[in-house]
Motif scaffolding. Structure first.
Motif, PDB file in Angstrom:
ATOM      1  N   LEU A 121       0.801  -1.233  -0.051  1.00  0.00           N
ATOM      2  CA  LEU A 121       0.093  -0.042  -0.067  1.00  0.00           C
ATOM      3  C   LEU A 121       0.764   1.278  -0.007  1.00  0.00           C
ATOM      4  CD1 LEU A 121      -2.562  -0.968   2.550  1.00  0.00           C
ATOM      5  CD2 LEU A 121      -2.845  -1.096  -0.008  1.00  0.00           C
ATOM      6  N   ASP A 122       2.034   1.129   0.398  1.00  0.00           N
ATOM      7  CA  ASP A 122       2.891   2.437   0.539  1.00  0.00           C
ATOM      8  C   ASP A 122       3.418   2.964  -0.922  1.00  0.00           C
ATOM      9  OD1 ASP A 122       4.483   4.236   2.890  1.00  0.00           O
ATOM     10  OD2 ASP A 122       6.095   3.160   1.272  1.00  0.00           O
ATOM     11  N   SER A 123       4.232   1.707  -1.436  1.00  0.00           N
ATOM     12  CA  SER A 123       4.668   2.062  -2.752  1.00  0.00           C
ATOM     13  C   SER A 123       5.120   0.893  -3.215  1.00  0.00           C
ATOM     14  CB  SER A 123       5.728   2.881  -2.541  1.00  0.00           C
ATOM     15  OG  SER A 123       7.018   2.699  -1.977  1.00  0.00           O
ATOM     16  N   ALA A 124       5.679   0.877  -4.676  1.00  0.00           N
ATOM     17  CA  ALA A 124       6.095  -0.174  -5.316  1.00  0.00           C
ATOM     18  C   ALA A 124       7.571  -0.673  -4.684  1.00  0.00           C
ATOM     19  CB  ALA A 124       6.104  -0.323  -6.845  1.00  0.00           C
ATOM     20  N   ARG A 125       8.326   0.551  -4.669  1.00  0.00           N
ATOM     21  CA  ARG A 125       9.737   0.417  -3.938  1.00  0.00           C
ATOM     22  C   ARG A 125       9.867  -0.250  -2.729  1.00  0.00           C
ATOM     23  NH1 ARG A 125      12.524   5.876  -4.084  1.00  0.00           N
ATOM     24  NH2 ARG A 125      10.611   6.136  -2.224  1.00  0.00           N
ATOM     25  N   ALA A 126       8.997   0.077  -1.888  1.00  0.00           N
ATOM     26  CA  ALA A 126       8.765  -0.377  -0.481  1.00  0.00           C
ATOM     27  C   ALA A 126       8.267  -1.971  -0.304  1.00  0.00           C
ATOM     28  CB  ALA A 126       7.856   0.365   0.329  1.00  0.00           C
TER      29      ALA A 126
ATOM     30  N   HIS B 107      20.342   2.740   6.042  1.00  0.00           N
ATOM     31  CA  HIS B 107      19.678   3.250   7.236  1.00  0.00           C
ATOM     32  C   HIS B 107      18.259   3.658   6.746  1.00  0.00           C
ATOM     33  CE1 HIS B 107      23.660   3.881   9.403  1.00  0.00           C
ATOM     34  NE2 HIS B 107      24.238   4.516   8.147  1.00  0.00           N
ATOM     35  N   ALA B 108      18.176   4.121   5.301  1.00  0.00           N
ATOM     36  CA  ALA B 108      16.904   4.377   5.053  1.00  0.00           C
ATOM     37  C   ALA B 108      15.910   2.932   4.919  1.00  0.00           C
ATOM     38  CB  ALA B 108      16.823   4.816   3.324  1.00  0.00           C
ATOM     39  N   ILE B 109      16.583   1.760   4.667  1.00  0.00           N
ATOM     40  CA  ILE B 109      16.016   0.468   4.840  1.00  0.00           C
ATOM     41  C   ILE B 109      15.612   0.286   6.409  1.00  0.00           C
ATOM     42  CG2 ILE B 109      16.141  -2.078   4.429  1.00  0.00           C
ATOM     43  CD1 ILE B 109      16.378  -0.355   1.796  1.00  0.00           C
ATOM     44  N   PHE B 110      16.558   0.580   7.161  1.00  0.00           N
ATOM     45  CA  PHE B 110      16.009   0.423   8.786  1.00  0.00           C
ATOM     46  C   PHE B 110      14.836   1.166   9.019  1.00  0.00           C
ATOM     47  CE2 PHE B 110      17.787  -0.802  12.676  1.00  0.00           C
ATOM     48  CZ  PHE B 110      17.226  -0.161  13.507  1.00  0.00           C
ATOM     49  N   ARG B 111      15.009   2.496   8.546  1.00  0.00           N
ATOM     50  CA  ARG B 111      13.752   3.382   8.856  1.00  0.00           C
ATOM     51  C   ARG B 111      12.669   3.132   8.077  1.00  0.00           C
ATOM     52  NH1 ARG B 111      17.852   7.373   7.964  1.00  0.00           N
ATOM     53  NH2 ARG B 111      16.999   7.620   5.989  1.00  0.00           N
ATOM     54  N   LEU B 112      12.682   2.378   7.056  1.00  0.00           N
ATOM     55  CA  LEU B 112      11.384   2.002   6.305  1.00  0.00           C
ATOM     56  C   LEU B 112      10.849   0.693   6.910  1.00  0.00           C
ATOM     57  CD1 LEU B 112       9.499   1.833   3.660  1.00  0.00           C
ATOM     58  CD2 LEU B 112      11.396   0.272   2.638  1.00  0.00           C
ATOM     59  N   VAL B 113      11.618  -0.171   7.477  1.00  0.00           N
ATOM     60  CA  VAL B 113      10.996  -1.483   8.124  1.00  0.00           C
ATOM     61  C   VAL B 113      10.161  -0.797   9.173  1.00  0.00           C
ATOM     62  CG1 VAL B 113      11.536  -3.637   9.360  1.00  0.00           C
ATOM     63  CG2 VAL B 113      12.371  -3.064   7.151  1.00  0.00           C
ATOM     64  N   ARG B 114      10.816   0.025  10.015  1.00  0.00           N
ATOM     65  CA  ARG B 114      10.110   0.415  11.284  1.00  0.00           C
ATOM     66  C   ARG B 114       8.790   1.240  11.040  1.00  0.00           C
ATOM     67  NH1 ARG B 114      14.632   1.473  16.444  1.00  0.00           N
ATOM     68  NH2 ARG B 114      15.316  -0.714  16.412  1.00  0.00           N
ATOM     69  N   ARG B 115       8.700   2.067  10.074  1.00  0.00           N
ATOM     70  CA  ARG B 115       7.911   3.072   9.795  1.00  0.00           C
ATOM     71  C   ARG B 115       6.599   1.998   9.312  1.00  0.00           C
ATOM     72  NH1 ARG B 115       5.759   5.023   4.992  1.00  0.00           N
ATOM     73  NH2 ARG B 115       7.665   4.338   3.820  1.00  0.00           N
ATOM     74  N   LEU B 116       6.920   1.121   8.401  1.00  0.00           N
ATOM     75  CA  LEU B 116       5.964   0.150   8.127  1.00  0.00           C
ATOM     76  C   LEU B 116       5.248  -0.782   8.989  1.00  0.00           C
ATOM     77  CD1 LEU B 116       7.363  -0.965   4.459  1.00  0.00           C
ATOM     78  CD2 LEU B 116       5.532   0.689   4.975  1.00  0.00           C
ATOM     79  N   ALA B 117       6.284  -1.185   9.959  1.00  0.00           N
ATOM     80  CA  ALA B 117       5.707  -2.223  10.901  1.00  0.00           C
ATOM     81  C   ALA B 117       4.943  -1.479  12.034  1.00  0.00           C
ATOM     82  CB  ALA B 117       7.076  -2.516  11.989  1.00  0.00           C
ATOM     83  N   GLU B 118       5.157  -0.125  12.418  1.00  0.00           N
ATOM     84  CA  GLU B 118       4.375   0.655  13.090  1.00  0.00           C
ATOM     85  C   GLU B 118       3.180   0.879  12.448  1.00  0.00           C
ATOM     86  OE1 GLU B 118       4.490   4.919  15.298  1.00  0.00           O
ATOM     87  OE2 GLU B 118       6.120   4.352  14.390  1.00  0.00           O
ATOM     88  N   LYS B 119       3.123   1.066  10.994  1.00  0.00           N
ATOM     89  CA  LYS B 119       1.704   1.392  10.627  1.00  0.00           C
ATOM     90  C   LYS B 119       0.853   0.115  10.362  1.00  0.00           C
ATOM     91  CE  LYS B 119       0.339   3.814   6.039  1.00  0.00           C
ATOM     92  NZ  LYS B 119       0.759   4.360   4.912  1.00  0.00           N
ATOM     93  N   ALA B 120       1.581  -1.020  10.313  1.00  0.00           N
ATOM     94  CA  ALA B 120       0.891  -2.285  10.319  1.00  0.00           C
ATOM     95  C   ALA B 120       0.543  -2.710  11.680  1.00  0.00           C
ATOM     96  CB  ALA B 120       1.881  -3.345   9.628  1.00  0.00           C
ATOM     97  N   GLY B 121       0.717  -1.943  12.612  1.00  0.00           N
ATOM     98  CA  GLY B 121       0.248  -2.266  14.048  1.00  0.00           C
ATOM     99  C   GLY B 121       1.016  -3.548  14.692  1.00  0.00           C
ATOM    100  N   ILE B 122       2.255  -3.739  14.360  1.00  0.00           N
ATOM    101  CA  ILE B 122       2.841  -4.791  14.867  1.00  0.00           C
ATOM    102  C   ILE B 122       3.456  -4.193  16.264  1.00  0.00           C
ATOM    103  CG2 ILE B 122       5.260  -6.288  14.483  1.00  0.00           C
ATOM    104  CD1 ILE B 122       4.716  -6.219  11.503  1.00  0.00           C
ATOM    105  N   PRO B 123       3.239  -4.942  17.344  1.00  0.00           N
ATOM    106  CA  PRO B 123       3.448  -4.610  18.646  1.00  0.00           C
ATOM    107  C   PRO B 123       4.988  -4.282  18.935  1.00  0.00           C
ATOM    108  CG  PRO B 123       1.792  -6.522  18.701  1.00  0.00           C
ATOM    109  CD  PRO B 123       2.200  -6.476  17.553  1.00  0.00           C
TER     110      PRO B 123
END
Length: 327
Positions: free
Chosen positions: A149-154, A244-260
């Motif tokens: 849902l975020d982007s094709a790249r993500a 570093h961008a990949i690290f931030r992406l994973v955490r941002r998406l995980a938070e958006k996905a509601g992963i505890p």
């Protein structure tokens, strides 16, 4: 020289007063088969030790194991800027391992007589435990859904991490030319840890995620996907995406996905999830080991978070076989 900003010390700051140290380190790195990321990590690790020695009035070429012990305790008090927590025993052990390798090289050159790290008290690192926070299959699914849902790249990035269990350094180093076809398989070639060239197969869904991203990237550039070249993953400005961008992406998406556990996840969490899921689906340990590029199967087992699941107890297989043999 202050080490408050851990990891920021470089040889530019050391070269003015003790340039020979930088020369020794570069000679050592040039004689090792290492990936670019590993080489840079080793360079930082030795630079930090040299800075610590010079701050304390210690000649690194005369350092003793007692000095290394004191330095190790110093490392254990440092804060990892990524996690906000003290460095893990595994991280401290890795830094000392690189330092030990440097001293071994110096012995071969005849610059020092002994390796002070060899007699040092290194932290114990359990082969059955990893500090990396893992993810369940359902959490990986949620992350992939959110990434789509975020982007094709993500979506392509998270899919490669989840489906291939790539290290983040391997991912960001990928080039479009690394994608290919071999014996009816879609494949990707990359340089793994230790500089070894490896190849992996792309499952249909994995390949489609990458193709979708390249189609979108080609449309934005006004060219066909096959005309694209350069790094596989780039920013909107065309610069290579860094770890570093990949690290931030994973955490941002995980938070958006509601992963505890979102605040504690990292790209390496997906590598752990890859191993756990593969073993849970019955993939033999040696095949998972080969896929992950582990020289020691014990390392692969440490990644398998479900290895102590009683459902996988061999006693069930033995009992079932005996029952089939019964008249």
């Amino acid at each position: 020289m202050s080490l408050d900003a851990f990891g920021s010390v470089g040889f530019g700051a050391l070269a003015g007063s003790e340039p020979q140290y930088a020369s020794f380190v570069e000679a050592w790195l040039a004689n090792r088969r290492l990936s670019a990321n590993t080489r840079e990590a080793y360079r930082r690790d030795v630079a930090n030790f040299l800075a610590w020695c010079l701050d304390g009035g210690i000649d690194p070429l005369q350092a003793m194991f007692t000095h290394v012990n004191t330095y190790a305790r110093h490392l254990e008090q440092q804060i990892d800027v990524r996690t906000g927590r003290p460095l893990t025993p595994a991280t401290v052990a890795r830094k000392l391992s690189g330092l030990s390798s440097w001293y071994d090289f110096m012995i071969k050159l005849g610059v020092v007589g002994t390796n002070p790290v060899a007699g040092a008290d290194r932290p114990y690192v359990s082969r059955d435990h990893s500090a990396t926070v893992g993810m369940s299959p359902s959490e990986v699914d949620a992350l992939l859904y959110t990434a789509a849902l975020d982007s094709a790249r993500a979506h392509a990035i998270v899919t490669l991490l989840a489906d291939l269990g790539l290290r983040v350094g391997e991912l960001v180093a990928l080039d479009i030319a690394d994608l290919g076809h071999e014996r009816g398989h879609r494949t990707v070639r990359f340089h793994a840890k230790g500089g070894k060239q490896r190849r992996r197969a792309l499952a249909p869904g994995t390949a489609e995620a990458v193709d979708s991203y390249l189609r979108q990237r080609g449309e934005r550039a006004g060219v066909a996907p096959e005309e694209l070249s350069g790094p596989l993953f780039v920013t909107d400005k065309g610069r290579p995406v860094d770890r570093h961008a990949i690290f931030r992406l994973v955490r941002r998406l995980a938070e958006k996905a509601g992963i505890p556990s979102a605040a504690k996840l990292s790209p390496h969490s997906l590598r752990h999830a890859f191993a756990t899921t593969a073993r849970a689906e019955g993939v033999p340990l040696e095949d998972v080991q080969d896929a992950m590029g582990h020289a020691d199967p014990r390392t692969t087992r440490r990644y398998d978070r479900d290895r102590h699941n009683l459902d996988r107890d061999p006693s069930y297989a033995i009992w079932a076989a005996r029952a089939r043999r019964a008249p």
